[in-house]
Design a protein around this motif. Structure first.
Motif, mmCIF file in Angstrom:
data_model
loop_
_atom_site.group_PDB
_atom_site.id
_atom_site.type_symbol
_atom_site.label_atom_id
_atom_site.label_comp_id
_atom_site.label_asym_id
_atom_site.label_seq_id
_atom_site.Cartn_x
_atom_site.Cartn_y
_atom_site.Cartn_z
ATOM 1 N N GLN A 19 0.877 -1.077 -0.120
ATOM 2 C CA GLN A 19 -0.235 0.231 -0.029
ATOM 3 C C GLN A 19 0.927 1.115 0.100
ATOM 4 O OE1 GLN A 19 -2.487 -0.671 3.400
ATOM 5 N NE2 GLN A 19 -1.070 0.464 4.886
ATOM 6 N N GLU A 20 1.947 1.340 0.569
ATOM 7 C CA GLU A 20 3.154 2.290 0.623
ATOM 8 C C GLU A 20 3.317 2.678 -0.922
ATOM 9 O OE1 GLU A 20 2.769 0.709 4.694
ATOM 10 O OE2 GLU A 20 3.184 -0.302 2.481
ATOM 11 N N THR A 21 3.651 1.602 -1.751
ATOM 12 C CA THR A 21 3.966 1.680 -2.835
ATOM 13 C C THR A 21 3.153 2.283 -3.736
ATOM 14 O OG1 THR A 21 5.655 -0.106 -2.942
ATOM 15 C CG2 THR A 21 4.883 0.440 -5.196
ATOM 16 N N GLU A 22 1.816 1.738 -3.659
ATOM 17 C CA GLU A 22 0.838 2.370 -4.344
ATOM 18 C C GLU A 22 0.576 3.883 -4.180
ATOM 19 O OE1 GLU A 22 -3.204 0.194 -4.490
ATOM 20 O OE2 GLU A 22 -3.577 1.646 -3.137
ATOM 21 N N LEU A 23 0.634 4.318 -2.654
ATOM 22 C CA LEU A 23 0.328 5.603 -2.444
ATOM 23 C C LEU A 23 1.401 6.582 -3.144
ATOM 24 C CD1 LEU A 23 -0.570 7.645 -0.658
ATOM 25 C CD2 LEU A 23 0.991 7.099 1.171
ATOM 26 N N LEU A 24 3.014 5.832 -3.161
ATOM 27 C CA LEU A 24 3.976 6.658 -3.829
ATOM 28 C C LEU A 24 3.958 6.958 -5.004
ATOM 29 C CD1 LEU A 24 6.859 5.665 -1.260
ATOM 30 C CD2 LEU A 24 5.687 7.764 -1.311
ATOM 31 N N LEU A 25 3.232 5.927 -5.902
ATOM 32 C CA LEU A 25 3.141 5.949 -7.270
ATOM 33 C C LEU A 25 2.145 6.810 -7.708
ATOM 34 C CD1 LEU A 25 3.461 1.880 -8.069
ATOM 35 C CD2 LEU A 25 5.047 3.942 -8.741
ATOM 36 N N MET A 26 1.083 6.781 -6.778
ATOM 37 C CA MET A 26 -0.033 7.660 -7.264
ATOM 38 C C MET A 26 0.491 9.227 -7.076
ATOM 39 S SD MET A 26 -2.748 6.263 -8.083
ATOM 40 C CE MET A 26 -3.850 4.694 -7.747
ATOM 41 N N TYR A 27 1.257 9.531 -6.221
ATOM 42 C CA TYR A 27 1.822 10.965 -5.964
ATOM 43 C C TYR A 27 2.989 11.181 -7.169
ATOM 44 C CZ TYR A 27 -1.362 12.264 -2.220
ATOM 45 O OH TYR A 27 -2.456 12.592 -1.554
ATOM 46 N N ALA A 28 3.709 10.479 -7.327
ATOM 47 C CA ALA A 28 4.684 10.632 -8.350
ATOM 48 C C ALA A 28 4.223 10.812 -9.449
ATOM 49 C CB ALA A 28 5.646 9.295 -8.503
ATOM 50 N N SER A 29 3.037 9.961 -9.937
ATOM 51 C CA SER A 29 2.338 10.332 -11.049
ATOM 52 C C SER A 29 1.488 11.636 -11.232
ATOM 53 C CB SER A 29 1.146 9.168 -11.523
ATOM 54 O OG SER A 29 0.384 9.559 -12.550
ATOM 55 N N ARG A 30 0.967 12.072 -10.159
ATOM 56 C CA ARG A 30 0.147 13.268 -9.882
ATOM 57 C C ARG A 30 1.323 14.444 -10.059
ATOM 58 N NH1 ARG A 30 -2.586 12.200 -5.489
ATOM 59 N NH2 ARG A 30 -4.220 11.437 -6.857
ATOM 60 N N SER A 31 2.497 14.275 -9.571
ATOM 61 C CA SER A 31 3.549 15.212 -9.574
ATOM 62 C C SER A 31 4.113 15.573 -10.850
ATOM 63 C CB SER A 31 4.751 14.758 -8.853
ATOM 64 O OG SER A 31 5.918 15.860 -8.894
ATOM 65 N N GLN A 32 4.120 14.561 -11.649
ATOM 66 C CA GLN A 32 4.355 14.729 -13.290
ATOM 67 C C GLN A 32 3.550 15.356 -13.881
ATOM 68 O OE1 GLN A 32 7.957 13.915 -12.597
ATOM 69 N NE2 GLN A 32 7.434 13.517 -14.682
ATOM 70 N N LEU A 33 2.425 14.974 -13.712
ATOM 71 C CA LEU A 33 1.112 15.548 -14.533
ATOM 72 C C LEU A 33 0.701 16.913 -13.866
ATOM 73 C CD1 LEU A 33 -1.504 15.288 -16.417
ATOM 74 C CD2 LEU A 33 -2.609 14.630 -14.264
ATOM 75 N N LEU A 34 1.339 17.499 -12.906
ATOM 76 C CA LEU A 34 0.874 18.787 -12.371
ATOM 77 C C LEU A 34 2.119 19.772 -12.940
ATOM 78 C CD1 LEU A 34 -0.466 20.780 -10.741
ATOM 79 C CD2 LEU A 34 0.982 20.107 -8.372
ATOM 80 N N ALA A 35 3.148 19.265 -12.982
ATOM 81 C CA ALA A 35 4.373 20.197 -13.372
ATOM 82 C C ALA A 35 4.445 20.354 -14.759
ATOM 83 C CB ALA A 35 5.570 19.454 -12.788
ATOM 84 N N ASN A 36 3.844 19.155 -15.665
ATOM 85 C CA ASN A 36 4.203 19.285 -17.065
ATOM 86 C C ASN A 36 3.113 19.559 -17.871
ATOM 87 O OD1 ASN A 36 7.015 18.212 -17.489
ATOM 88 N ND2 ASN A 36 6.430 16.737 -16.042
ATOM 89 N N VAL A 37 1.875 19.365 -17.217
ATOM 90 C CA VAL A 37 0.670 19.484 -18.122
ATOM 91 C C VAL A 37 -0.247 20.631 -17.310
ATOM 92 C CG1 VAL A 37 -1.451 18.694 -19.059
ATOM 93 C CG2 VAL A 37 0.640 17.189 -19.083
ATOM 94 N N ILE A 38 -0.630 20.307 -16.095
ATOM 95 C CA ILE A 38 -1.793 21.052 -15.578
ATOM 96 C C ILE A 38 -1.480 22.352 -15.295
ATOM 97 C CG2 ILE A 38 -3.186 21.400 -13.293
ATOM 98 C CD1 ILE A 38 -3.129 18.432 -13.348
ATOM 99 N N GLN A 39 -0.173 22.830 -14.740
ATOM 100 C CA GLN A 39 -0.034 24.243 -14.155
ATOM 101 C C GLN A 39 0.451 24.815 -15.464
ATOM 102 O OE1 GLN A 39 2.942 23.278 -11.132
ATOM 103 N NE2 GLN A 39 1.340 23.984 -9.407
ATOM 104 N N PRO A 40 1.054 24.459 -16.519
ATOM 105 C CA PRO A 40 1.547 25.214 -17.722
ATOM 106 C C PRO A 40 0.296 25.680 -18.454
ATOM 107 C CG PRO A 40 2.982 23.326 -17.440
ATOM 108 C CD PRO A 40 1.984 23.103 -16.537
ATOM 109 N N ALA A 41 -0.745 24.832 -18.529
ATOM 110 C CA ALA A 41 -1.947 25.162 -18.949
ATOM 111 C C ALA A 41 -2.669 26.095 -18.401
ATOM 112 C CB ALA A 41 -2.894 23.819 -19.104
ATOM 113 N N LEU A 42 -2.759 25.829 -17.220
ATOM 114 C CA LEU A 42 -3.554 26.975 -16.354
ATOM 115 C C LEU A 42 -2.746 28.414 -16.477
ATOM 116 C CD1 LEU A 42 -4.209 24.781 -12.972
ATOM 117 C CD2 LEU A 42 -5.763 25.465 -14.953
ATOM 118 N N ALA A 43 -1.413 28.571 -16.419
ATOM 119 C CA ALA A 43 -0.619 29.774 -16.606
ATOM 120 C C ALA A 43 -1.016 30.395 -18.093
ATOM 121 C CB ALA A 43 0.657 29.381 -16.438
ATOM 122 N N ASN A 44 -1.322 29.660 -18.821
ATOM 123 C CA ASN A 44 -1.340 30.032 -20.482
ATOM 124 C C ASN A 44 -2.959 30.365 -20.681
ATOM 125 O OD1 ASN A 44 -0.495 30.537 -22.979
ATOM 126 N ND2 ASN A 44 -1.518 28.537 -23.761
#
Length: 207
Positions: free
Chosen positions: A65-90
Motif C-alpha cells: 500500500q505504501e508503494t501504491e501511495l507513492l506511485l499515485m503521487y509520483a504520477s500526480r507530480s509529473q502531471l501537475l508540473a508538466n501539463v496542468i500548471q503550464p496550461a493554467l498559466a496559459n
C-alpha cells in the motif's frame, strides 16, 4: 492573461465520470472557453507508465500500500508540473478525471493510511495546489461496482473487497462535506438529472 481554472470530476467506480466529463466539455465549448483534459493516474508519458504499474492485476509480486501511495503521487507530480500548471498559466482550463481527493479516499480511506502521512506527501508533491472546483459523483459502492463489472474486466484496485469500497465511500463523503469547493452530486439519480445538476454547478461556478 487570465489564469485558467482546474475542474476535477471525482467518484467511485461506476459513478459516471466519463459522461460527466463529456457534459463539462460540451458546456465549456458552448461558453467558448478553451480547455484540455487529463486523467489520474496518468496524463504524461511517464505518468501513464506509472498508471500501468498501479492498475495492473498481473504483477508477480504484491504491490504494498505504501508503494501504491507513492506511485499515485509520483504520477500526480509529473502531471501537475508538466501539463496542468503550464496550461493554467496559459489561460487554458483543465478538466481532470480524478486528482488528490482520489488518493485521500482510496489510500487514506480504503487503505487506512493515516491523515498525517497523506498530508505530508501531498505537501511535498502538490505544495498547496488544489482544484478550483471538484464535482464529486456520489454513488453507493454496491451500485457503482455492479456498473463497473458490467463494463468488463476490473483492474487491481477494482478487485478489492466490499469493505474497502465502503471505507472509500465514507472518506469521500466526509471530505466533500468539509470543503466548499467540492460539489456533491447524487449519481444514483436518472442520468438526465445527474447531467442537469452538473450543468447547474458549472453555471454557478462560471458566473
Amino acid at each position: 492573461m487570465t489564469q485558467g481554472k482546474f475542474i476535477v470530476v471525482e467518484g467511485m467506480e461506476g459513478a459516471g465520470k466519463s459522461s460527466a466529463i463529456h457534459v463539462i466539455t460540451d458546456y465549456l465549448s458552448q461558453q467558448n472557453i478553451s480547455f484540455i483534459q487529463t486523467r489520474e493516474p496518468g496524463g504524461t508519458k511517464l505518468a501513464e507508465q506509472l498508471r500501468d504499474i498501479v492498475k495492473s492485476a498481473d504483477h508477480q509480486e504484491t504491490i504494498t500500500q505504501e508503494t501504491e501511495l507513492l506511485l499515485m503521487y509520483a504520477s500526480r507530480s509529473q502531471l501537475l508540473a508538466n501539463v496542468i500548471q503550464p496550461a493554467l498559466a496559459n489561460g487554458t482550463w483543465v478538466i481532470g478525471d480524478r486528482h488528490d481527493l482520489s488518493s485521500r479516499a482510496y489510500q487514506g480511506g480504503g487503505r487506512q493510511i493515516a491523515d498525517e502521512v497523506m498530508n505530508t506527501i501531498a505537501d511535498v508533491t502538490l505544495k498547496g495546489f488544489k482544484p478550483d472546483l471538484t464535482l464529486y459523483l456520489d454513488i453507493a459502492p454496491s451500485i457503482g461496482l455492479a456498473r463497473a463489472r458490467a463494463r468488463g474486466a476490473l483492474d487491481r484496485i477494482e478487485l478489492e473487497q466490499m469493505d474497502f469500497f465502503e471505507r472509500v465511500h465514507q472518506k469521500y463523503q466526509s471530505l466533500a462535506a468539509e470543503d466548499e469547493t467540492i460539489v456533491s452530486i447524487d449519481a444514483c439519480q436518472e442520468m438526465s438529472k445527474v447531467h442537469q445538476d452538473i450543468k447547474q454547478a458549472l453555471a454557478q461556478f462560471v458566473a
